[in-house]
Design a protein around this motif. Structure first.
Motif, PDB file in Angstrom:
ATOM      1  N   ALA A 112       0.955  -1.318   0.032  1.00 49.11           N
ATOM      2  CA  ALA A 112       0.091   0.199  -0.115  1.00 49.11           C
ATOM      3  C   ALA A 112       0.788   1.252   0.246  1.00 49.11           C
ATOM      4  N   SER A 113       2.016   1.208   0.747  1.00 45.68           N
ATOM      5  CA  SER A 113       3.110   2.415   0.764  1.00 45.68           C
ATOM      6  C   SER A 113       3.423   2.740  -0.511  1.00 45.68           C
ATOM      7  N   VAL A 114       4.114   1.543  -1.064  1.00 41.78           N
ATOM      8  CA  VAL A 114       4.795   1.705  -2.297  1.00 41.78           C
ATOM      9  C   VAL A 114       3.665   2.374  -3.393  1.00 41.78           C
ATOM     10  N   MET A 115       2.630   1.646  -3.595  1.00 46.20           N
ATOM     11  CA  MET A 115       1.334   1.931  -4.254  1.00 46.20           C
ATOM     12  C   MET A 115       1.081   3.565  -4.194  1.00 46.20           C
ATOM     13  N   SER A 116       1.206   4.170  -2.907  1.00 47.66           N
ATOM     14  CA  SER A 116       0.794   5.592  -2.528  1.00 47.66           C
ATOM     15  C   SER A 116       2.029   6.378  -2.997  1.00 47.66           C
ATOM     16  N   VAL A 117       3.349   5.775  -3.107  1.00 51.34           N
ATOM     17  CA  VAL A 117       4.342   6.713  -3.570  1.00 51.34           C
ATOM     18  C   VAL A 117       4.463   6.370  -5.107  1.00 51.34           C
ATOM     19  N   VAL A 118       4.037   5.439  -5.479  1.00 49.68           N
ATOM     20  CA  VAL A 118       3.749   5.501  -7.180  1.00 49.68           C
ATOM     21  C   VAL A 118       2.613   6.392  -7.843  1.00 49.68           C
ATOM     22  N   PHE A 119       1.661   6.662  -6.925  1.00 46.56           N
ATOM     23  CA  PHE A 119       0.500   7.239  -7.308  1.00 46.56           C
ATOM     24  C   PHE A 119       1.045   8.950  -7.032  1.00 46.56           C
ATOM     25  N   VAL A 120       1.538   9.138  -5.928  1.00 44.73           N
ATOM     26  CA  VAL A 120       2.284  10.709  -5.989  1.00 44.73           C
ATOM     27  C   VAL A 120       3.069  10.796  -7.168  1.00 44.73           C
ATOM     28  N   LEU A 121       3.913   9.946  -7.390  1.00 49.38           N
ATOM     29  CA  LEU A 121       4.771  10.378  -8.556  1.00 49.38           C
ATOM     30  C   LEU A 121       4.095  10.390  -9.775  1.00 49.38           C
ATOM     31  N   ALA A 122       2.910   9.635 -10.077  1.00 48.44           N
ATOM     32  CA  ALA A 122       1.972   9.586 -11.237  1.00 48.44           C
ATOM     33  C   ALA A 122       1.365  11.064 -10.929  1.00 48.44           C
ATOM     34  N   SER A 123       0.824  11.582  -9.960  1.00 44.87           N
ATOM     35  CA  SER A 123       0.343  12.811  -9.988  1.00 44.87           C
ATOM     36  C   SER A 123       1.081  13.840 -10.144  1.00 44.87           C
ATOM     37  N   LEU A 124       2.204  13.805  -9.643  1.00 45.20           N
ATOM     38  CA  LEU A 124       3.345  15.105 -10.244  1.00 45.20           C
ATOM     39  C   LEU A 124       3.878  15.047 -11.547  1.00 45.20           C
ATOM     40  N   TYR A 125       3.747  13.654 -12.141  1.00 51.66           N
ATOM     41  CA  TYR A 125       4.051  13.657 -13.466  1.00 51.66           C
ATOM     42  C   TYR A 125       2.869  14.207 -14.414  1.00 51.66           C
ATOM     43  N   TYR A 126       1.725  14.283 -14.035  1.00 57.24           N
ATOM     44  CA  TYR A 126       0.620  14.822 -14.511  1.00 57.24           C
ATOM     45  C   TYR A 126       0.694  16.344 -14.414  1.00 57.24           C
ATOM     46  N   TYR A 127       1.027  16.727 -13.057  1.00 56.88           N
ATOM     47  CA  TYR A 127       1.291  18.204 -13.440  1.00 56.88           C
ATOM     48  C   TYR A 127       2.475  18.785 -14.338  1.00 56.88           C
ATOM     49  N   TYR A 128       3.482  17.766 -14.124  1.00 55.41           N
ATOM     50  CA  TYR A 128       4.693  18.058 -15.188  1.00 55.41           C
ATOM     51  C   TYR A 128       4.233  18.266 -16.730  1.00 55.41           C
ATOM     52  N   LEU A 129       3.406  17.391 -16.851  1.00 52.98           N
ATOM     53  CA  LEU A 129       2.698  17.384 -18.137  1.00 52.98           C
ATOM     54  C   LEU A 129       2.115  18.457 -18.693  1.00 52.98           C
ATOM     55  N   LYS A 130       1.188  18.924 -17.603  1.00 49.56           N
ATOM     56  CA  LYS A 130       0.443  20.046 -17.774  1.00 49.56           C
ATOM     57  C   LYS A 130       1.259  21.507 -17.872  1.00 49.56           C
ATOM     58  N   LEU A 131       2.101  21.523 -17.019  1.00 53.87           N
ATOM     59  CA  LEU A 131       3.165  22.436 -16.866  1.00 53.87           C
ATOM     60  C   LEU A 131       3.936  22.770 -18.323  1.00 53.87           C
ATOM     61  N   LYS A 132       4.194  21.625 -18.967  1.00 58.63           N
ATOM     62  CA  LYS A 132       4.986  21.471 -20.149  1.00 58.63           C
ATOM     63  C   LYS A 132       4.193  21.801 -21.493  1.00 58.63           C
ATOM     64  N   ASP A 133       3.042  21.467 -21.467  1.00 55.02           N
ATOM     65  CA  ASP A 133       1.958  21.547 -22.277  1.00 55.02           C
ATOM     66  C   ASP A 133       1.790  23.001 -22.526  1.00 55.02           C
ATOM     67  N   GLU A 134       2.060  23.464 -24.013  1.00 53.61           N
ATOM     68  CA  GLU A 134       1.851  24.942 -24.531  1.00 53.61           C
ATOM     69  C   GLU A 134       0.563  25.264 -24.442  1.00 53.61           C
ATOM     70  N   ARG A 135      -0.335  24.376 -24.616  1.00 50.69           N
ATOM     71  CA  ARG A 135      -1.982  24.602 -24.815  1.00 50.69           C
ATOM     72  C   ARG A 135      -2.248  24.998 -23.434  1.00 50.69           C
ATOM     73  N   PHE A 136      -3.266  26.113 -23.303  1.00 54.79           N
ATOM     74  CA  PHE A 136      -3.944  26.555 -22.212  1.00 54.79           C
ATOM     75  C   PHE A 136      -5.091  25.686 -21.946  1.00 54.79           C
ATOM     76  N   GLU A 137      -5.307  25.251 -20.608  1.00 56.57           N
ATOM     77  CA  GLU A 137      -6.561  24.717 -20.434  1.00 56.57           C
ATOM     78  C   GLU A 137      -6.753  25.381 -19.042  1.00 56.57           C
ATOM     79  N   PRO A 138      -8.213  25.692 -18.918  1.00 53.83           N
ATOM     80  CA  PRO A 138      -8.833  26.316 -17.877  1.00 53.83           C
ATOM     81  C   PRO A 138      -8.790  25.093 -16.450  1.00 53.83           C
ATOM     82  N   LEU A 139      -7.696  25.129 -15.694  1.00 51.32           N
ATOM     83  CA  LEU A 139      -7.616  24.102 -14.930  1.00 51.32           C
ATOM     84  C   LEU A 139      -8.376  24.316 -13.718  1.00 51.32           C
TER      85      LEU A 139
END
Lengths: 215, 262
Positions: free
Chosen positions: A119-146
């Motif tokens: 469960a702990s490992v899964m939590s860490v992976v999901f935290v990383l997955a969430s951060l990666y999603y933010y990273y993709l959104k920051l990198k994306d040049e298209r604007f999206e009303p978040l």
């Protein structure tokens, strides 16, 4: 009255929100929240039933639920990454690693305890997955009303829950040992209540955003 | 030192609170970055709109300039030819066969010249087509009218393998050329105009030199009206280019406009 707790209430409200706002959604990934949240509510109520009426350990039901939680959440993250051409092999690799860890821990504990390390490992992976999603959104040049983006608020809810529960997960054994007698007033209970409220509120808002997008 | 259970539990609680605050700030950061992204997008849209407005204005100015040329030509050239035709025709005496034949020959010549002038005007009226044929030929065509006035010695040199700029850039550059020529005609009192259109370092360079009275560049730029110099600088910048204005009073002036091809 044991069935009515903050956890069960927030989960049921979120399930109702999913049912109302997503039942006509065109995307299967979003629609899958209805059975998933129904399963979550059923697990929670089943856990309470086992604990209060059968007076047996309710770990097995949460162990089974963890499989669905990991399966669905990972799949949903993959669905969010798909527009950015995320390779499916990483999802399969993660599923394989999770299953190996899960089974390993179950065997290690002789099927008699909660798979807290998994469960702990899964939590860490999901935290990383969430951060990666933010990273993709920051990198994306298209604007999206978040502020009105369903996926953004879903990820934010997940990040709060999985990041916030990290400390509790790491000390789960310790807390279980010292707090088992007074669970209802324990720090673990308070933290998980707060996390549940945050996550399910965010998710309910995400479902509303999704509904508005569809409209 | 032994840590009590209570202390450990408090520590876990505190850590969890910190772990809750961290995502909050992260979400706020992402939202604030996204707001900036929106601002940037709005600015880009505004810039694009400004560019389109300015381009439209430029196209209208090119047309206006063309109409002015047409008006001058109708008045000074075709008008004169037709007046002369009328006078010649009215002076025809049918009894004087010898003279009548000469006059009719003159009328025929005047009429042919008028037709030629009207054809040239017709070509000029399709201003946009002129630009679409390429910047060098548009400039050459515009200079044709200037050469016919015989007031200026006009020299135009250009690279024959010039890379074509996109339509918007060529229209703006052509309009800049028209403005500069107009300024020379109206203010410079020049007798010679030299125009160079060539390519260097991935840029299209238009250089116009005259031998007129010249002017103080800083002073002209500091004035609000500024002989349209501000407009030149602004329009050049709009197509990612630069306008370099050099002039000395009494020694003429040189304006160089450099526009990148891409």
């Amino acid at each position: 009255m044991a069935y009515l707790s903050i956890n069960t209430f927030t989960e049921c409200v979120c399930f109702l929100a999913a049912f109302v706002f997503l039942r006509k959604d065109k995307s299967l990934a979003w629609k899958m929240f209805i059975p998933f949240l129904l399963l979550t509510c059923a697990t929670e109520l089943g856990g309470i039933y086992m604990r209060h009426h059968l007076r047996v350990n309710n770990y097995p039901i949460y162990n089974i639920y963890l499989l669905f939680e990991c399966g669905f959440t990972s799949l949903f993250f993959y669905y969010l990454y798909r527009p950015y051409h995320y390779p499916v092999k990483w999802l399969i690799t993660w599923y394989a690693a999770f299953l190996a860890l899960y089974l390993g821990e179950l065997i290690h504990t002789n099927f008699s305890g909660f798979v807290s390390v998994t469960a702990s490992v899964m939590s860490v992976v999901f935290v990383l997955a969430s951060l990666y999603y933010y990273y993709l959104k920051l990198k994306d040049e298209r604007f999206e009303p978040l502020l009105y983006s369903a996926s953004f608020w879903w990820v934010s809810g997940a990040l709060f829950f999985y990041f916030g529960s990290t400390a509790c997960n790491n000390f789960l054994d310790y807390l279980a040992k010292y707090e088992s007698i007074t669970y209802n007033n324990s720090i673990r209970y308070i933290i998980f209540n707060v996390l549940d409220i945050i996550m399910y509120t965010f998710w309910s808002y995400a479902f509303i955003c999704r509904y508005r997008q569809r409209k | 030192m032994q840590i009590s259970t209570k202390e450990v539990i408090s520590l876990i609680g505190l850590t969890s609170v910190i772990f809750l605050i961290a995502p909050l700030f992260l979400i706020l950061y992402v939202l604030s970055y996204n707001r900036r992204k929106k601002q940037h997008r709005d600015d880009t849209i505004l810039m694009q709109k400004n560019f389109e407005t300015e381009l439209l204005k430029t196209q209208m100015e090119v047309q206006e300039q063309t109409l002015k040329t047409v008006a001058y030509d109708l008045h000074d050239n075709i008008g004169q030819l037709l007046s002369l035709t009328t006078i010649t025709l009215s002076s025809v005496d049918v009894t004087d066969t010898q003279n009548t034949a000469e006059k009719l020959a003159l009328v025929e010549d005047l009429t042919l010249r008028s037709i030629k002038e009207v054809k040239a005007l017709s070509r000029l009226l399709h201003g946009e087509e002129i630009v679409s044929r390429g910047l060098a030929s548009a400039i050459d065509f515009e200079l044709e009218w200037l050469r016919r006035s015989d007031k200026f010695e006009v020299v135009f040199n250009y690279d024959h393998d010039l890379t074509q700029l996109d339509n918007a850039k060529e229209t703006i550059l052509f309009r800049l050329f028209q403005e500069i020529i107009n300024n020379i005609i109206q203010h410079a009192r020049a007798t010679a105009i030299h125009i160079n259109l060539n390519q260097a370092n991935g840029s299209c360079i238009l250089e116009i030199t005259d031998n007129g009275t010249g002017f103080n560049v800083d002073e002209a730029l500091s004035r609000k009206s500024g002989m349209g110099l501000h407009n030149m600088v602004k329009r050049s910048a709009m197509i990612n280019g630069t306008a370099n204005i050099r002039s000395t009073p009494g020694k003429g002036s040189t304006i160089t406009i450099q526009i990148p091809n891409l």
